[in-house]
Design an enzyme around this catalytic site. Structure first.
Site, PDB file in Angstrom:
ATOM      1  N   GLY A 240       0.817  -1.228   0.000  1.00 27.64           N
ATOM      2  CA  GLY A 240       0.000   0.000   0.000  1.00 27.64           C
ATOM      3  C   GLY A 240       0.840   1.263   0.000  1.00 27.64           C
ATOM      4  O   GLY A 240       0.468   2.263   0.609  1.00 27.64           O
TER       5      GLY A 240
ATOM      6  N   ARG B 101       1.315   3.607  -2.043  1.00 25.82           N
ATOM      7  CA  ARG B 101       0.831   4.851  -2.663  1.00 25.82           C
ATOM      8  C   ARG B 101      -0.302   5.490  -1.861  1.00 25.82           C
ATOM      9  O   ARG B 101      -0.792   6.551  -2.207  1.00 25.82           O
ATOM     10  CB  ARG B 101       0.337   4.573  -4.089  1.00 25.82           C
ATOM     11  CG  ARG B 101       1.460   4.149  -5.009  1.00 25.82           C
ATOM     12  CD  ARG B 101       1.074   4.332  -6.437  1.00 25.82           C
ATOM     13  NE  ARG B 101      -0.172   3.617  -6.743  1.00 25.82           N
ATOM     14  CZ  ARG B 101      -0.697   3.540  -7.959  1.00 25.82           C
ATOM     15  NH1 ARG B 101      -0.088   4.119  -8.966  1.00 25.82           N
ATOM     16  NH2 ARG B 101      -1.820   2.879  -8.174  1.00 25.82           N
ATOM     17  N   GLY B 102      -0.714   4.836  -0.784  1.00 30.66           N
ATOM     18  CA  GLY B 102      -1.814   5.352   0.027  1.00 30.66           C
ATOM     19  C   GLY B 102      -1.354   6.429   1.000  1.00 30.66           C
ATOM     20  O   GLY B 102      -0.173   6.822   1.021  1.00 30.66           O
TER      21      GLY B 102
ATOM     22  N   GLY C  61      -4.180  -1.690  12.060  1.00 27.24           N
ATOM     23  CA  GLY C  61      -5.604  -1.843  12.360  1.00 27.24           C
ATOM     24  C   GLY C  61      -6.251  -0.480  12.383  1.00 27.24           C
ATOM     25  O   GLY C  61      -5.963   0.384  11.541  1.00 27.24           O
ATOM     26  N   SER C  62      -7.120  -0.247  13.374  1.00 29.18           N
ATOM     27  CA  SER C  62      -7.813   1.043  13.498  1.00 29.18           C
ATOM     28  C   SER C  62      -8.453   1.085  14.884  1.00 29.18           C
ATOM     29  O   SER C  62      -8.815   0.040  15.440  1.00 29.18           O
ATOM     30  CB  SER C  62      -8.908   1.124  12.441  1.00 29.18           C
ATOM     31  OG  SER C  62      -9.817   2.151  12.770  1.00 29.18           O
TER      32      SER C  62
ATOM     33  N   TYR D 145     -15.749  -3.667   8.855  1.00 34.80           N
ATOM     34  CA  TYR D 145     -14.327  -3.268   8.775  1.00 34.80           C
ATOM     35  C   TYR D 145     -13.633  -3.564  10.112  1.00 34.80           C
ATOM     36  O   TYR D 145     -12.530  -4.112  10.149  1.00 34.80           O
ATOM     37  CB  TYR D 145     -14.302  -1.777   8.453  1.00 34.80           C
ATOM     38  CG  TYR D 145     -12.990  -1.050   8.503  1.00 34.80           C
ATOM     39  CD1 TYR D 145     -12.095  -1.111   7.448  1.00 34.80           C
ATOM     40  CD2 TYR D 145     -12.676  -0.222   9.576  1.00 34.80           C
ATOM     41  CE1 TYR D 145     -10.911  -0.384   7.470  1.00 34.80           C
ATOM     42  CE2 TYR D 145     -11.495   0.514   9.610  1.00 34.80           C
ATOM     43  CZ  TYR D 145     -10.618   0.427   8.557  1.00 34.80           C
ATOM     44  OH  TYR D 145      -9.453   1.158   8.577  1.00 34.80           O
TER      45      TYR D 145
ATOM     46  N   LYS E  52     -10.451  -6.026  11.048  1.00 31.55           N
ATOM     47  CA  LYS E  52      -9.246  -5.553  11.749  1.00 31.55           C
ATOM     48  C   LYS E  52      -8.984  -6.367  13.020  1.00 31.55           C
ATOM     49  O   LYS E  52      -7.829  -6.683  13.337  1.00 31.55           O
ATOM     50  CB  LYS E  52      -9.385  -4.060  12.096  1.00 31.55           C
ATOM     51  CG  LYS E  52      -9.391  -3.139  10.867  1.00 31.55           C
ATOM     52  CD  LYS E  52      -8.074  -3.181  10.118  1.00 31.55           C
ATOM     53  CE  LYS E  52      -7.978  -2.145   9.022  1.00 31.55           C
ATOM     54  NZ  LYS E  52      -6.745  -2.259   8.240  1.00 31.55           N
TER      55      LYS E  52
ATOM     56  N   THR F 102      -5.444   6.123  15.276  1.00 28.25           N
ATOM     57  CA  THR F 102      -6.634   6.954  15.310  1.00 28.25           C
ATOM     58  C   THR F 102      -6.907   7.472  13.892  1.00 28.25           C
ATOM     59  O   THR F 102      -6.238   7.074  12.938  1.00 28.25           O
ATOM     60  CB  THR F 102      -6.407   8.111  16.299  1.00 28.25           C
ATOM     61  OG1 THR F 102      -7.620   8.835  16.417  1.00 28.25           O
ATOM     62  CG2 THR F 102      -5.303   9.066  15.849  1.00 28.25           C
TER      63      THR F 102
END
Ligand code: NDP
Ligand code: F7E
EC number: 1.1.1.271
Length: 348
Positions: free
Chosen positions: A11, A13-14, A107-108, A137, A141, A165
């Protein structure tokens, strides 16, 4: 990790992956492997197996995922659970098969219960019901955290999970429907300002349309006009925002300095909590955020709150004492970060 170690950033380019790439380059890491989504679909099990076998990375940053704001999470529920489970299953499993020395899984903080005590400690995980809008989602995670933890315990791998966060910065997604609140509000308020100053050529260029009537019709779907900007929800939820380059720095810090055994609770006989929160420990309401962005952009119209759109979790402030205890703290304050990302947006 040393500067010659072979490092794969999934990932790259994110929002976060691009900041990790820059951070590693600035620290002298020179053996970095990347693939775009088009070159390697991480949801394809065989393709991921072939890639790991051919490249044999020593370290992996797993920053590829299906990501979006509250409405995207709520609408594309199947895509969010399917794609995230596939990507992380493939990358984590192949990292084990190919003897990756250390992996960082992103994760998140939406993994924590909707009504978790604030600020949220790592051990709030799995103590209560999740927020519904992003449950698929969040469940993906949580599966990623448990996968890292389980491989560590059964196979002796060194896979660390971090729970960031809400993030923002260069290379963010500014789509008006699918993005997170901060980039969405920057773009909406910027477009309202352009409309209020009759800078129609810039509006057409921004939206990729050919007439001002078309632009107005499109903007009206998102409550944007020369006089006002729609803000989803009541404006009362609070959110914590971390600059993406700070997030990248925390990720590299953890990969350089820590192993999974530093981060689990050694007194816990079931060896849970192998993840680490990443944040600032400070939050503001969406109304305050919108007012700050409005002031930075210099728009004089009104903010209109649309309570038909979801508020989501009312508060999700991270407890960052574990991260601070490991020796890392954020640098960029929210106002400075918004100014920097707006400057970046104007040039992009
Ligand atoms: N943004 C935020 O506020 C937060 C993000 N996170 C987490 O941080 C991580 C990074 O998020 P962020 O940088 O914002 O996300 P972005 O959407 O900015 O970037 C995601 C990246 O994943 C790649 N990708 C997506 N699907 C695939 C696939 N099937 N195969 C290969 N590559 C794929 C994309 O590749 P390409 O560019 O080539 O299309 C892109 O580079 C994610 O795990 C996310 O869940 C956690 C909390 C908050
Ligand atoms: C990072 C995190 O991001 C998602 O959760 P979220 O924090 O709720 O995401 P958000 O940034 O989209 O919204 C924050 C708040 O802001 C309000 N809001 C106002 N106006 C706009 C607006 O125009 N766009 C958006 N997106 N939100 C708006 C919105 O109604 C909400 O109250 C997760 O699904 C999950 O992906 C996750 O982990």
């Amino acid at each position: 990790m040393d500067t010659n170690s072979k490092i794969y950033i999934a990932g790259h380019r994110g929002l976060v992956g691009s900041a990790i790439l820059e951070n590693l380059k600035s620290k002298g890491y020179s053996n970095i492997v990347t693939r775009t989504h088009k070159e390697l679909d991480l949801s394809n099990q065989q393709a991921v197996a072939n890639f790991f076998e051919a490249e044999k990375p020593e370290y992996v940053f797993l920053a590829a995922a299906k990501v979006g704001g509250i409405v995207a999470n709520n609408v594309y529920r199947a895509d969010f659970i399917y794609e995230n489970l596939m990507i992380q299953n493939n990358v984590i499993h192949q990292s084990y098969v190919n003897k990756v020395k250390k992996l960082l899984f992103l994760g998140s903080t939406c993994i924590y219960p909707k009504n978790a005590p604030q600020p949220m400690l790592e051990n709030s995980l799995l103590t209560d019901t999740l927020e519904y809008t992003n449950e698929p989602y969040a469940i993906a995670k949580i599966a990623g955290i448990k996968m890292c933890e389980s491989y560590n315990l059964q196979y002796g791998t060194n896979f660390i999970s971090v729970m960031p966060t809400n993030l923002y910065g260069p290379n963010d997604n500014f789509d008006l429907e699918k993005s997170h609140v901060l980039p969405a509000l920057i773009r909406k308020i910027h477009l309202a300002k352009l409309m209020s100053e009759s800078r129609h050529d810039e509006v057409l260029k921004n939206l990729g349309v050919s007439s001002i009537e078309e632009a107005k019709a499109y903007l009206s779907q998102f409550g944007v006009s020369e006089n006002s900007v729609e803000i989803w929800g009541s404006g009362k939820p609070k959110r914590e925002f971390l600059w993406s380059e700070d997030m990248a720095d925390a990720c590299v810090f953890i990969m350089e300095n820590r192993s999974f055994t530093d981060t689990h609770n050694k007194d816990d006989k079931e060896i849970r909590n192998t993840h680490i929160n990443i944040g600032t420990g400070k939050d503001i309401s969406i109304k305050e955020l919108a007012e700050t962005i409005k002031q930075i952009i210099g728009f004089n119209g009104d903010l209109v709150f649309n309570v038909d759109k979801p508020d989501g979790t009312m508060r999700k402030l991270t407890d960052v004492s574990k991260l601070n205890g490991l020796g890392w703290k954020y640098k960029v304050d929210l106002e400075a970060g918004i100014k920097a990302v707006y400057k970046w947006y104007l040039k992009a």
